[in-house]
Design a protein around this motif. Structure first.
Motif, short mmCIF file in Angstrom:
data_model
loop_
_atom_site.label_atom_id
_atom_site.label_comp_id
_atom_site.label_asym_id
_atom_site.label_seq_id
_atom_site.Cartn_x
_atom_site.Cartn_y
_atom_site.Cartn_z
N ARG A 125 1.02 -1.21 -0.11
CA ARG A 125 0.02 -0.05 0.14
C ARG A 125 0.87 1.27 0.11
N GLY A 126 2.28 1.20 -0.12
CA GLY A 126 3.09 2.19 -0.10
C GLY A 126 3.32 2.91 1.16
N LEU A 127 2.76 2.15 2.37
CA LEU A 127 3.08 2.89 3.69
C LEU A 127 4.19 2.48 4.37
N ALA A 185 6.96 0.55 7.12
CA ALA A 185 6.82 -0.36 8.07
C ALA A 185 8.28 -0.82 8.31
N ASP A 186 8.28 -1.35 9.58
CA ASP A 186 9.71 -1.96 9.91
C ASP A 186 9.59 -3.33 9.92
N MET A 187 10.56 -4.15 9.78
CA MET A 187 10.40 -5.68 9.81
C MET A 187 9.91 -6.15 11.42
N PRO A 188 9.45 -7.46 11.19
CA PRO A 188 8.78 -7.99 12.29
C PRO A 188 9.92 -8.06 13.75
N VAL A 189 9.32 -7.53 14.73
CA VAL A 189 10.03 -7.78 16.07
C VAL A 189 9.31 -8.94 16.81
N PHE A 190 10.30 -9.95 17.33
CA PHE A 190 9.79 -11.07 17.91
C PHE A 190 10.31 -10.97 19.64
N LEU A 191 9.05 -10.99 20.27
CA LEU A 191 9.19 -11.13 21.91
C LEU A 191 9.01 -12.62 22.12
N PRO A 192 10.28 -13.22 22.66
CA PRO A 192 10.18 -14.51 23.09
C PRO A 192 8.96 -14.72 24.24
N TYR A 241 5.13 -8.33 16.62
CA TYR A 241 4.80 -7.32 16.02
C TYR A 241 5.29 -6.80 14.91
N VAL A 242 4.39 -5.99 13.98
CA VAL A 242 4.89 -5.09 13.08
C VAL A 242 4.68 -3.85 13.42
N ARG A 243 5.82 -2.66 13.44
CA ARG A 243 5.61 -1.35 13.81
C ARG A 243 5.44 -0.86 12.40
N TRP A 244 4.39 0.14 12.35
CA TRP A 244 4.28 0.71 11.22
C TRP A 244 3.26 2.13 11.30
N ASN A 245 3.28 3.01 10.33
CA ASN A 245 2.57 4.44 10.45
C ASN A 245 1.24 4.33 9.99
N ARG A 293 -10.17 3.09 8.58
CA ARG A 293 -10.52 1.92 9.25
C ARG A 293 -10.63 0.77 8.44
N ARG A 294 -11.14 0.67 7.35
CA ARG A 294 -11.38 -0.49 6.50
C ARG A 294 -9.64 -0.74 6.01
N GLN A 295 -8.93 -0.20 5.60
CA GLN A 295 -7.48 -0.51 5.45
C GLN A 295 -6.72 -1.09 6.68
N ILE A 296 -6.99 -0.49 7.81
CA ILE A 296 -6.53 -1.05 8.98
C ILE A 296 -7.04 -2.39 9.15
N ALA A 297 -8.39 -2.80 8.97
CA ALA A 297 -9.06 -4.08 9.21
C ALA A 297 -8.17 -5.08 8.20
#
Length: 291
Positions: free
Chosen positions: A124-126, A128-135, A140-144, A150-154
Motif C-alpha cells: 500500500r506504499g506505507l 513499516a519496520d520488519m517484524p520484531v519478536f518477543l520470545p 509485532y510489526v510497527r508501522w505508521n 478503518r477499512r484499510q487497518i482492518a
C-alpha cells in the motif's frame, strides 16, 4: 583585484594586518618547542583536547562511557538488525522447549503470519519496520497508520491470519503426504493460534479488524463463530463468539456497513476451522497449550 576604496578591500587589509600580528607569536612557539627537545623549527602538534566534564564526573566509569560512545556505530547496526536478532532468540527459546523440528517450524509459521502484515502494509506504499519478536509473547510489526482508513487497518490486520492460514494449510498438506505427526502438530497449532488472534478484543488482529464492523456485521460473525463451534467442537470458537457478543455493546460501532471486511473475516474463520478440524489432535493440543 578589488577596488581600492571598496569595503571588501578594506576587510581584506584588516585580516592581513591581523595575521601579520600573529606571526611573532607563532615564531615564539616554534622556538620554545625546539628548546624543549623538538627538532629545530618544527612546531609540536597541539595537545589532545581535555576530556569532557561529564566524563570526569563519571569517575572510574568515564573511560567505559567513552569506549561505549566510540562503539555507537556498532549499537546502531545491531538496532537496525533487531529483526534478525529477535528472531534468532525466538527460535532458540522454542527449539529449547519443544525440540528443533517443532520449535523451528512454529517459529517459521509465526514469521509467515507477521510477514503477511508487513507485505500488505508495504504494497500500500506505507512505511513499516520488519517484524520484531518477543520470545514468550509473540511478535509485532510497527508501522505508521496516519491517514489510513478503518477499512484499510482492518484489511492489514486480517492479512496476518491469512498468511498464517496458508502456512497451516501447507503443514497439513505435508502431513497428508508424509504421515509425519510433526506436520499435523504444526498445522493444528498454527490454525489454533491464528483463530486465537482473531478474537475481537484488545490489540489482537481481530480487535483491530472489528473496529470497522457495525452492529449487523458483528452479529453475523457471532453467529458464524457459534456455527463453527458446532461444526468442529473446538472451544476456541466459543471465545471468538464471546468476543463478538461483547463488541455488540461497545460504543465504537461505525455508522456505515463494511460487507467486504465481514466476508474477509468470516472466510478466514471458516478456512482456519477446516484446517483445525482436519488436523489430528496428537501432540498439537499439548504444544498449543504450552505455547
Amino acid at each position: 583585484m578589488l577596488p581600492t576604496e571598496s569595503k571588501e578591500a578594506a576587510w581584506v587589509r584588516e585580516r592581513l594586518q591581523a595575521l601579520d600580528g600573529r606571526l611573532p607569536a607563532l615564531e615564539s612557539t616554534a622556538v620554545q618547542s625546539a628548546a624543549a627537545g623538538s627538532p629545530s623549527g618544527q612546531i609540536l602538534p597541539p595537545a589532545a583536547p581535555p576530556k569532557p566534564s561529564w566524563v570526569k564526573r563519571l569517575g572510574p566509569f568515564g573511560p567505559l562511557a567513552l569506549l561505549l560512545l566510540k562503539f555507537k556505530t556498532l549499537f546502531v547496526f545491531l538496532f537496525k538488525f533487531k529483526f534478525l536478532l529477535s528472531f534468532a532468540f525466538y527460535i532458540a527459546l522454542y527449539v529449547g522447549i519443544f525440540g528443533w523440528r517443532y520449535g523451528l517450524g512454529i517459529s517459521a509459521c509465526i514469521l509467515i503470519h507477521e510477514m503477511g502484515h508487513f507485505i500488505d502494509i508495504k504494497r500500500r506504499g506505507l512505511p513499516a519496520d520488519m517484524p520484531v519478536f518477543l520470545p514468550g509473547f509473540g511478535a509485532y510489526v510497527r508501522w505508521n497508520a496516519l491517514g489510513v482508513t478503518r477499512r484499510q487497518i482492518a484489511q492489514i490486520s486480517l492479512a496476518g491470519p491469512l498468511a498464517g492460514w496458508i502456512a497451516a494449510a501447507v503443514c497439513f498438506l505435508l502431513y497428508a503426504q508424509t504421515g509425519d505427526p510433526i506436520w499435523a502438530a504444526l498445522a493444528r497449532t498454527g490454525a489454533f493460534l491464528n483463530i486465537l488472534n482473531l478474537i475481537p478484543v484488545w490489540v489482537l488482529d481481530g480487535g483491530q479488524a472489528a473496529a470497522t464492523l457495525g452492529l449487523v456485521e458483528r452479529a453475523a460473525l457471532l453467529a458464524t463463530s457459534l456455527g463453527l463451534w458446532y461444526y468442529t467442537g473446538e472451544g476456541i470458537f466459543v471465545l471468538v463468539a464471546a468476543g463478538f457478543l461483547w463488541r455488540l455493546f461497545t460504543k465504537d460501532k461505525p455508522a456505515q456497513f463494511d460487507w467486504s471486511t465481514l466476508a474477509y473475516y468470516a472466510a478466514l474463520l471458516a478456512a482456519l476451522a477446516v484446517v483445525l478440524h482436519a488436523s489430528p489432535n496428537q501432540v498439537a493440543s499439548q504444544a498449543a497449550s504450552s505455547f
